[in-house]
Write a protein that holds these residues in place. Structure first.
Motif, PDB file in Angstrom:
ATOM      1  N   GLY A   1      93.134  45.293  67.195  1.00 26.10           N
ATOM      2  CA  GLY A   1      93.651  45.912  68.420  1.00 26.10           C
ATOM      3  C   GLY A   1      94.656  45.018  69.124  1.00 26.10           C
ATOM      4  O   GLY A   1      95.713  45.481  69.575  1.00 26.10           O
ATOM      5  N   ALA A   2      94.315  43.737  69.224  1.00 22.35           N
ATOM      6  CA  ALA A   2      95.215  42.789  69.888  1.00 22.35           C
ATOM      7  C   ALA A   2      96.517  42.633  69.110  1.00 22.35           C
ATOM      8  O   ALA A   2      97.597  42.508  69.694  1.00 22.35           O
ATOM      9  N   PHE A   3      96.416  42.646  67.769  1.00 21.40           N
ATOM     10  CA  PHE A   3      97.610  42.539  66.923  1.00 21.40           C
ATOM     11  C   PHE A   3      98.543  43.726  67.153  1.00 21.40           C
ATOM     12  O   PHE A   3      99.757  43.559  67.338  1.00 21.40           O
ATOM     13  N   ILE A   4      97.996  44.931  67.146  1.00 18.69           N
ATOM     14  CA  ILE A   4      98.807  46.135  67.353  1.00 18.69           C
ATOM     15  C   ILE A   4      99.450  46.102  68.734  1.00 18.69           C
ATOM     16  O   ILE A   4     100.632  46.441  68.905  1.00 18.69           O
ATOM     17  N   ASP A   5      98.687  45.674  69.720  1.00 21.35           N
ATOM     18  CA  ASP A   5      99.203  45.632  71.092  1.00 21.35           C
ATOM     19  C   ASP A   5     100.352  44.640  71.221  1.00 21.35           C
ATOM     20  O   ASP A   5     101.416  44.962  71.758  1.00 21.35           O
ATOM     21  N   LEU A   6     100.167  43.425  70.702  1.00 23.84           N
ATOM     22  CA  LEU A   6     101.172  42.379  70.863  1.00 23.84           C
ATOM     23  C   LEU A   6     102.397  42.591  69.976  1.00 23.84           C
ATOM     24  O   LEU A   6     103.533  42.378  70.414  1.00 23.84           O
TER      25      LEU A   6
END
Length: 450
Positions: A210-215
């Motif tokens: 999730g953090a990867f997709i967001d950033l």
């Protein structure tokens, strides 16, 4: 005697690569030491954190895929020092030149001259160079081993994992060149999926998807809107080079390498500066090399002349400075600084240490945390577009929920009006407007928020 002869033969056969490696080390350590801050420090920080077991995206913010950080972290697990990070980068530069030489013979010196000559920006230790390095290997495979489809796809995957906003476009040349050969396309797609799938599995296992997709994806909207720097001199220069690249493709539309090379234009988007333009410039030069009829000796002379002038100009600056090794900074003991900056940083470090647990909002935060062996967090790269979608509001909310009531702000970074500055002033505004100023020293303001 036989061993000595073998060593001499090895040195003779690989002299050019040894020279490039030593030149790169000399630039990083001495001639270009002033360029070893900013992005190189951030990239070292990412590698430092991974070597210490931290998970990218989840525990600290980076907006690109992490192949370079993982590569550099390998040796850092044994000795986590900035010098080792630079040595690993020098090895990568040497490997890149090896494949350039296999492609273009002595004309490759002209490409290296551009990478070095433009203020050393082309060989900075960042994920940009890793992506460029993967591109050179892909070009070599396309030229010499175009039948190795799985391998070509694998390196396209590595390019994506180096810098996804550029590497993802390297799929396009295969679709253009082999649009009717689905078997070849499928093989390359499968090769590409191998490293990408391993990375996605890593993200899932670590809970960082999730953090990867967001950033790295959703955050692109914030990054583009907050960091666009169009209509400067570099922008118009890029447009001229793009027109030239299109013309060169028109002249030789069957050469798949040209389709890869023109796609390096995406290095420049959305920040049109010299540090990104240099890769597009070098790529256009590579497109031009087949048409250059210079004798080999002129290529080497040009490289030596540009390198000599770059080193001499840097040496003139260095001789005018009072420089010193950062001997008291852990992880940076072999890194040069001007004595003035070094002494100031010592004072700043002592000042920051006096506020235990404070949150520091500064371009210097990354280096300070590394020196103090602290874990990295989202405050270490306090730059616009580096916090995911709607990142400014998310960071302000993060600040409001922090246990610490003390915030230390670099006012020089905050007040800097440099056109390429990415410092997140909106986040700092929250601290300034809601905090009480309790101390000001060495260009830093200390605020208390109840």
């Amino acid at each position: 005697m036989k061993l000595l002869n073998k060593v001499l033969i090895f040195l003779k056969n690989n002299f050019r690569y040894i020279l490039v490696f030593l030149l790169a080390i000399a630039i990083y350590e001495f001639f270009g030491f002033g360029m070893n801050y900013g992005d190189p420090i951030s990239n070292y920080g990412f590698s430092y954190a991974i070597a210490n077991g931290q998970v990218p995206y989840l525990e600290f913010n980076t907006v690109s895929t992490p192949l370079f950080a993982f590569y550099a972290s390998i040796v850092l697990r044994f000795w986590n020092n900035y010098l080792m990070f630079l040595i690993e980068q020098a090895i990568l530069v040497t490997i890149t030149f090896y494949f350039l030489y296999k492609l273009y013979d002595k004309k490759s010196y002209l490409v290296l001259a551009i990478l070095i000559g433009l203020n050393f920006y082309g060989i900075l230790a960042t994920y940009n160079f890793m992506c460029f390095s993967m591109l050179v290997i892909i070009l070599y495979l396309e030229e010499k081993h175009s039948d190795k489809d799985y391998l070509i796809g694998f390196f396209i995957g590595l390019a994506i994992l180096s810098k996804h906003t550029v590497g993802c476009f390297f799929i396009i040349p295969t679709l253009i060149k082999y649009f009717s050969n689905w078997r070849k396309i499928l093989k390359r797609a499968l090769g590409c999926l191998v490293p990408c799938s391993l990375f996605l599995i890593y993200l899932l296992v670590k809970g960082a998807m999730g953090a990867f997709i967001d950033l790295c994806f959703l955050g692109l909207f914030d990054f583009s809107s907050s960091n666009n720097n169009y209509f400067n001199n570099i922008f118009f220069l890029c447009c001229l080079f793009l027109i030239l690249a299109i013309y060169l493709i028109y002249k030789n539309w069957q050469d798949i390498k040209n389709y890869y090379l023109i796609l390096t234009f995406f290095f420049c988007i959305p920040i049109f500066d010299l540090a990104h333009f240099v890769f597009f410039c070098a790529s256009v030069m590579m497109m031009m090399l087949p048409y250059l009829r210079w004798k080999n000796k002129y290529n080497i002379v040009t490289f030596l002349l540009i390198s000599f002038l770059s080193l001499i100009s840097s040496l003139m600056v260095i001789l005018d400075l009072d420089i010193i090794f950062s001997s008291k900074f852990e992880h940076f003991e072999y890194t040069l600084l001007t004595k003035k900056i070094y002494k100031n940083n010592l004072k700043v470090n002592e000042f920051l240490d006096s506020y235990s647990g404070a949150i520091v909002l500064s371009y210097y935060t990354m280096q300070y945390d590394i020196i103090k062996n602290n874990k990295l967090d989202y405050y270490d790269v306090l730059m616009n577009g580096n916090f995911g979608y709607d990142g400014i509001n998310k960071m302000i909310k993060r600040l409001s929920l922090e246990d610490s009531n003390i915030f230390i702000v670099s006012m020089s970074d905050y007040n800097d009006d440099y056109s390429y500055s990415q410092f997140s002033k909106d986040i700092v505004d929250y601290v300034i407007l809601n905090g009480k100023l309790i101390e000001s020293k060495y260009g830093y303001n200390v605020y208390y928020i109840e």
